[in-house]
Design an enzyme around this catalytic site. Sequence first.
Site, PDB file in Angstrom:
ATOM      1  N   TRP A  72       0.868  -1.185   0.000  1.00  0.00           N
ATOM      2  CA  TRP A  72       0.000   0.000   0.000  1.00  0.00           C
ATOM      3  C   TRP A  72       0.908   1.240   0.000  1.00  0.00           C
ATOM      4  O   TRP A  72       1.781   1.352   0.872  1.00  0.00           O
ATOM      5  CB  TRP A  72      -0.864  -0.046   1.264  1.00  0.00           C
ATOM      6  CG  TRP A  72      -1.894   1.028   1.379  1.00  0.00           C
ATOM      7  CD1 TRP A  72      -2.792   1.415   0.423  1.00  0.00           C
ATOM      8  CD2 TRP A  72      -2.144   1.845   2.531  1.00  0.00           C
ATOM      9  NE1 TRP A  72      -3.590   2.413   0.921  1.00  0.00           N
ATOM     10  CE2 TRP A  72      -3.209   2.694   2.202  1.00  0.00           C
ATOM     11  CE3 TRP A  72      -1.572   1.931   3.803  1.00  0.00           C
ATOM     12  CZ2 TRP A  72      -3.731   3.628   3.101  1.00  0.00           C
ATOM     13  CZ3 TRP A  72      -2.091   2.848   4.693  1.00  0.00           C
ATOM     14  CH2 TRP A  72      -3.146   3.683   4.347  1.00  0.00           C
ATOM     15  N   ALA A 117      -6.589  -5.129   7.208  1.00  0.00           N
ATOM     16  CA  ALA A 117      -7.629  -4.137   6.911  1.00  0.00           C
ATOM     17  C   ALA A 117      -8.834  -4.749   6.196  1.00  0.00           C
ATOM     18  O   ALA A 117      -9.807  -4.048   5.931  1.00  0.00           O
ATOM     19  CB  ALA A 117      -7.038  -3.020   6.057  1.00  0.00           C
ATOM     20  N   LYS A 150     -13.439  -1.292   6.306  1.00  0.00           N
ATOM     21  CA  LYS A 150     -14.001  -2.098   5.237  1.00  0.00           C
ATOM     22  C   LYS A 150     -15.008  -3.127   5.752  1.00  0.00           C
ATOM     23  O   LYS A 150     -16.118  -3.208   5.247  1.00  0.00           O
ATOM     24  CB  LYS A 150     -12.886  -2.805   4.467  1.00  0.00           C
ATOM     25  CG  LYS A 150     -12.232  -1.939   3.428  1.00  0.00           C
ATOM     26  CD  LYS A 150     -11.102  -1.104   3.930  1.00  0.00           C
ATOM     27  CE  LYS A 150     -10.539  -0.225   2.823  1.00  0.00           C
ATOM     28  NZ  LYS A 150      -9.417   0.586   3.240  1.00  0.00           N
TER      29      LYS A 150
HETATM   30  C1  LMR Z   1      -6.983   1.835  -0.704  1.00  0.00           C
HETATM   31  O1  LMR Z   1      -5.920   1.207  -0.699  1.00  0.00           O
HETATM   32  O2  LMR Z   1      -7.518   2.197  -1.772  1.00  0.00           O
HETATM   33  C2  LMR Z   1      -7.650   2.164   0.591  1.00  0.00           C
HETATM   34  O3  LMR Z   1      -6.954   1.642   1.655  1.00  0.00           O
HETATM   35  C3  LMR Z   1      -7.960   3.594   0.724  1.00  0.00           C
HETATM   36  C4  LMR Z   1      -6.760   4.436   0.997  1.00  0.00           C
HETATM   37  O4  LMR Z   1      -6.782   5.169   1.968  1.00  0.00           O
HETATM   38  O5  LMR Z   1      -5.799   4.398   0.211  1.00  0.00           O
END
Ligand code: LMR
Length: 394
Positions: A127, A210, A243
């Site tokens: 991420w 998450a 989520k």
């Molecule tokens: C995502 O990866 O799209 C979500 O976790 C939202 C975010 O805050 O990036």
Amino acid sequence: MFETLKPQPADKILALMQKFREDPRSDKIDLGVGVYKNAQGVTPVMRAIKAAEHKLWEEQISKSYVGLVGDPAYSDAMIKLILGDAVERGNIAAAATPGGTGAVRQAFELIKIANPSARVFVSDPTWPNHISILNYLGIETVTYRYFDRSTCGVNFDGMIEDLKTAVKGDVVLLHGCCHNPTGANLNAVQWQEVIDLLNARGVVPMIDIAYQGFGDGLDEDAVGVRMVAAGTPECLIAASCSKNFGIYRERTGLLMMVSNDAASQKLNQGTLAFLNRQNYSFPPDHGARLVTMILNDDALRADWAAELEDVRLGMLGLRQSLADELQRLSGSDRFGFLAQHRGMFSLLGTTPELVEALRAEHGIYMVGDSRMNIAGLNADTIPILAQAIMDAGI
Ligand code: LMR
């Protein structure tokens, strides 16, 4: 003073969200930000959340402060949901945080306090905000191989080889389930191999979870995190309710410190309270209270779990339909991985140029690394996406 400020880099996921909003095409398809959407394109308030909110509105008589780490009942309920009986409650310190990102941020700060020279190993890819926050805090980041673009599965040998370069006091960040952005996950045997390696090297695992309940089921998705919590001397766990409870904007998360030395629990708990106080004082309560009410009420919990299961099965159905349609169009099994991946995301494994072509020519929005949000699809858009993937030559 303000004249010294420089523009900050835009978060690529949030920038894409904005771009989608500004696109006038009525047939555009949003596979960007990780927000669940039903077949009508709506991110619904879950039934149990509505019912709990109703009850809370009737019964709540005060909005005074709760506590620096939130309501202990929230921590208890979440610990049970995530860890089951894997670890003694007395070995866990926990604090409510503003969302999963708040938990991640507090965990990184904690690492910095505990070992200023710690490096944090992150999967390639991960991420993007993991890396952004680590850079912001001045913590050294090391990437480990994770995704094999040729198979769209986990490059486990590469991962293990890279994790062997971690040294005592380093931290390895793992995704508890439903890996974001790839959708490719470790199996139980692989989790054990990672645990053995980290233990042998004195490396601390940190888990970001998450999407519990979005992959194979609530308990199934917690297999890895439970194995880590039970099988390592200490670990950090950052959890999000955004989520699986659909309460994105309520900012509801939890940071846990698990230690097999119960005597350290008081010190750990005090450190979490201190960190909350320094950063925002009391964490938000509304979402955490709703989650606690749901998890502690048999009827609400059963309804929540049933709705979550429908969401999960719906996404699995979308995955299968897309894989089937691509198989039909391409005459090959090379997109079979879409049905194997779990969670909201799959990484197509294609280039940013082809992702951009899908956006420009077809109004299909996915993150530049070719991550798509499966929940953004429906029965009407699956054939459109599949055809566009073929037309783009992916
Ligand atoms: C995502 O990866 O799209 C979500 O976790 C939202 C975010 O805050 O990036």
